[in-house]
Design a protein around this motif. Sequence first.
Motif, PDB file in Angstrom:
ATOM      1  N   ASN A   1      -6.486   1.466   6.679  1.00  0.00           N
ATOM      2  CA  ASN A   1      -6.391   0.098   7.176  1.00  0.00           C
ATOM      3  C   ASN A   1      -7.233  -0.115   8.434  1.00  0.00           C
ATOM      4  OD1 ASN A   1      -4.256  -1.568   5.557  1.00  0.00           O
ATOM      5  ND2 ASN A   1      -3.543   0.554   5.620  1.00  0.00           N
TER       6      ASN A   1
ATOM      7  N   LYS B   1       0.817  -1.203   0.000  1.00  0.00           N
ATOM      8  CA  LYS B   1       0.000   0.000   0.000  1.00  0.00           C
ATOM      9  C   LYS B   1       0.852   1.254   0.000  1.00  0.00           C
ATOM     10  CE  LYS B   1      -3.789  -2.474   2.003  1.00  0.00           C
ATOM     11  NZ  LYS B   1      -4.463  -2.921   3.210  1.00  0.00           N
TER      12      LYS B   1
ATOM     13  N   ARG C   1       8.516  -1.418   6.265  1.00  0.00           N
ATOM     14  CA  ARG C   1       8.236  -0.716   4.998  1.00  0.00           C
ATOM     15  C   ARG C   1       8.578  -1.630   3.825  1.00  0.00           C
ATOM     16  NH1 ARG C   1      10.980   5.209   3.820  1.00  0.00           N
ATOM     17  NH2 ARG C   1       9.840   5.693   1.893  1.00  0.00           N
TER      18      ARG C   1
ATOM     19  N   SER D   1       6.636   3.836  -1.745  1.00  0.00           N
ATOM     20  CA  SER D   1       8.076   3.981  -1.858  1.00  0.00           C
ATOM     21  C   SER D   1       8.796   3.126  -0.837  1.00  0.00           C
ATOM     22  CB  SER D   1       8.492   5.438  -1.668  1.00  0.00           C
ATOM     23  OG  SER D   1       8.360   5.805  -0.302  1.00  0.00           O
ATOM     24  N   LEU D   2      10.066   2.879  -1.140  1.00  0.00           N
ATOM     25  CA  LEU D   2      10.950   2.182  -0.216  1.00  0.00           C
ATOM     26  C   LEU D   2      11.832   3.218   0.471  1.00  0.00           C
ATOM     27  CD1 LEU D   2      12.075  -0.666  -2.598  1.00  0.00           C
ATOM     28  CD2 LEU D   2      10.901  -1.020  -0.424  1.00  0.00           C
TER      29      LEU D   2
ATOM     30  N   GLU E   1      -2.738   6.435   6.126  1.00  0.00           N
ATOM     31  CA  GLU E   1      -2.475   5.001   5.904  1.00  0.00           C
ATOM     32  C   GLU E   1      -3.188   4.166   6.967  1.00  0.00           C
ATOM     33  OE1 GLU E   1      -1.274   2.677   3.400  1.00  0.00           O
ATOM     34  OE2 GLU E   1       0.560   3.893   3.436  1.00  0.00           O
TER      35      GLU E   1
ATOM     36  N   ARG F   1       0.403  11.557   6.355  1.00  0.00           N
ATOM     37  CA  ARG F   1       0.578  10.385   5.496  1.00  0.00           C
ATOM     38  C   ARG F   1       0.380   9.089   6.285  1.00  0.00           C
ATOM     39  NH1 ARG F   1       5.804   9.065   1.619  1.00  0.00           N
ATOM     40  NH2 ARG F   1       5.480   6.822   1.554  1.00  0.00           N
TER      41      ARG F   1
END
Lengths: 266, 266
Positions: B45, A243, B137, A246-247, B41, B37
């Motif tokens: 969820n 979701k 991540r 970016s990394l 997120e 952000r």
Amino acid sequence: MPREITAYSNPLIKRIRSLREKKHRREEGLFLAEGLRILTEARENGRIPEYLFYSREGAGHPLVRTLIFDVEDSGGQAIETVPDILSKLSGKDNPQAVVGVFAEFAGALGVLDRTSADIWLVAERLRDPGNLGTILRTGDAVGAGGLILIGECVDPFSVEAVRASMGALFTVPVVMAEWSEFLPWLRSGPGQLVGLSLDTENDYRAAKYDAPTFLLTGNEAQGMPAEMAAECDLLVKIPMLGKADSLNAAVATAVMAYEVLAQRRG
Amino acid sequence: MPREITAYSNPLIKRIRSLREKKHRREEGLFLAEGLRILTEARENGRIPEYLFYSREGAGHPLVRTLIFDVEDSGGQAIETVPDILSKLSGKDNPQAVVGVFAEFAGALGVLDRTSADIWLVAERLRDPGNLGTILRTGDAVGAGGLILIGECVDPFSVEAVRASMGALFTVPVVMAEWSEFLPWLRSGPGQLVGLSLDTENDYRAAKYDAPTFLLTGNEAQGMPAEMAAECDLLVKIPMLGKADSLNAAVATAVMAYEVLAQRRG
């Protein structure tokens, strides 16, 4: 002959501690590195500190004794101090056995020999010192020729960056340059500029990399500007199934660098 | 109806600020997450904060207004405050527009469905919160089923880990377990346990990974203990050409995870 400092109010201690700030590093041309592992790495790469601080306990270690000898032999100062002052210098509760103060040594594009390595790392406006140090560490592992920092990047000589590099600051050449200097230098010889981007369909595993490959990673939050992307010989994308979009910048650089390395190794 | 707090001495502010320490997080079962952000997120969820702090300026943003509505709708408290207090809560000089306080939600091995994903991440005695967040991540990006933390790991709900995860804490299930629980659970069903090691000649690119693959990363400084390595179905090594002998733990996990993903994608 090693001297001893036990008072936190000592002017040298105050001066060294001020090197935790970039302004003072630039004024003095000096930076801090801590820990026996990192200082030994430095020594093996010909970098001897101007000042070496160690505790009485630390002086029992053969590698610390070697460092003390080398520092004095090269005209630097080896200084015995107390754990509390080592803590203050390193900014950590558990002080490392040694703290070294080194002369800064960033290089220039002109001295890089691009034929000396197949992989080069390039980062623009990198803001996080941990990312910078981690990228240097990856650079060491993949045999990168150097790390070229473009534009307003975090200082590679910050305590956090040096720490995260785990000594790779001393093994991987670092150059700071503006894009307007880098691009003409790059185009003055062989080199494929590969940009990591979200705006491409080229999968990083399907692309073909030509040596020397210059891997360009953009700013952590914004990626690279369109004008830089436009100058790349190739834009590639690392697939992301989740979701997030970016990394982490150091992770993305490493995934790319290991793909290039795998292609080189056949 | 949103309330307003402008005094730093307010008891709720003091209480929320104390969540920066693990002891208080455990006592309250709450943790901090900051930034639009990450909170968006979370919301996507299904995680709505118990408390939401925002500035008057921030309240102009449509996503902040959506969050305020959802928090109040779910019985939480939306609290307007001043930038200085937002700074104090987040520990950053440039406060994010919003700070949320969420109920902790770590899962248990028993609720994981190992057939739901091809890749699972396992880390033992991970000490650095930035590494933990970065691994989450990466887990999000490779579609990992979850992150299983073995033994004494850093708290995944620490401010630094949540920040480094960039929201992936809310998308990737996290389970904390002892090795003595994990191993029987793993062996009760399908699953290849792959350990990252320096003591093997198996190149990570030459190995074959079977789904579901459980990638085990050891402690940053020491790697994994011999008894864990002995239980792995496969040990693999990432080549290192430089002078250092290890990669950053989050980088090594990502390089491995992307290799497994590439094999899955064919």
